[in-house]
Design an enzyme around this catalytic site. Structure first.
Site, PDB file in Angstrom:
ATOM      1  N   GLY A  49       0.777  -1.229   0.000  1.00 34.72           N
ATOM      2  CA  GLY A  49       0.000   0.000   0.000  1.00 34.72           C
ATOM      3  C   GLY A  49       0.806   1.275   0.000  1.00 34.72           C
ATOM      4  N   HIS A  50       2.113   1.192   0.171  1.00 35.59           N
ATOM      5  CA  HIS A  50       2.939   2.397   0.230  1.00 35.59           C
ATOM      6  C   HIS A  50       3.660   2.561  -1.097  1.00 35.59           C
ATOM      7  CE1 HIS A  50       6.252   5.054   1.748  1.00 35.59           C
ATOM      8  NE2 HIS A  50       5.226   5.578   2.390  1.00 35.59           N
ATOM      9  N   PHE A  51       3.130   3.420  -1.954  1.00 38.82           N
ATOM     10  CA  PHE A  51       3.651   3.637  -3.302  1.00 38.82           C
ATOM     11  C   PHE A  51       3.829   2.311  -4.048  1.00 38.82           C
ATOM     12  CE2 PHE A  51       5.894   7.291  -1.056  1.00 38.82           C
ATOM     13  CZ  PHE A  51       4.905   8.213  -1.350  1.00 38.82           C
ATOM     14  N   VAL A  56       8.688   1.945  -1.658  1.00 36.53           N
ATOM     15  CA  VAL A  56       9.622   2.678  -0.808  1.00 36.53           C
ATOM     16  C   VAL A  56       9.278   2.337   0.637  1.00 36.53           C
ATOM     17  CG1 VAL A  56      10.382   4.973  -0.072  1.00 36.53           C
ATOM     18  CG2 VAL A  56       9.814   4.571  -2.469  1.00 36.53           C
TER      19      VAL A  56
END
Length: 148
Positions: A49-51, A56
């Site tokens: 879910g993070h980029f 990253v």
């Protein structure tokens, strides 16, 4: 140098998957410093879910990993065994480089002051000698609450 594997780390700090962010401790001196590593893989839960188009590692998780390494150094002291290290604060935090899958994140925490339950440390996370994060972290040492 003194080494700690994952089982020894889990005896010192309470974190477990997916929130245990230290794979091993390469060296330490109780109450003084610890040097650990996080081998960052694409299978980390946060990458979904993070980029997701450009994975990253979240900066706050890098800071948490540094705090966990610092907690290992502090909680190895005889008078702190069996206690917990709670986050007390973050000062002068600078993010200098992305951490991505395939990186071997070196986590160094050095205790610079300790007064009672308050512990302050300098922490640096790096990849291949290049600084990713630098910060001054503080921990409060306390007893774990029980359900008795």
């Amino acid at each position: 140098m003194k080494h700690l594997g994952i089982k020894e780390i889990q005896k010192i700090i309470p974190h477990r998957h997916p929130f245990l962010l230290v794979d091993y401790i390469e060296d330490y001196e109780p109450g003084e410093y610890a040097v650990g590593y996080k081998c960052v893989t694409y299978r980390e839960d946060f990458f979904a879910g993070h980029f997701p188009q450009e994975p990253v590692m979240p900066g706050v998780l890098i800071v948490e990993a540094l705090a966990q390494v610092g907690a290992v150094a502090v909680l190895m002291q005889e008078e702190n065994k069996g206690k917990l290290g709670y986050f007390g604060g973050i000062k002068n935090c600078k993010f200098r480089r992305k951490v991505v899958p395939g990186d071997k994140l070196k986590l160094e925490s050095r205790i610079i002051r300790q007064k009672g339950p308050l512990v302050i440390g300098e922490a640096v996370a790096s990849v291949d000698g290049e600084v990713a994060v630098k910060a001054e972290l503080s921990l409060m040492i306390g007893k774990a609450e029980t359900d008795d």
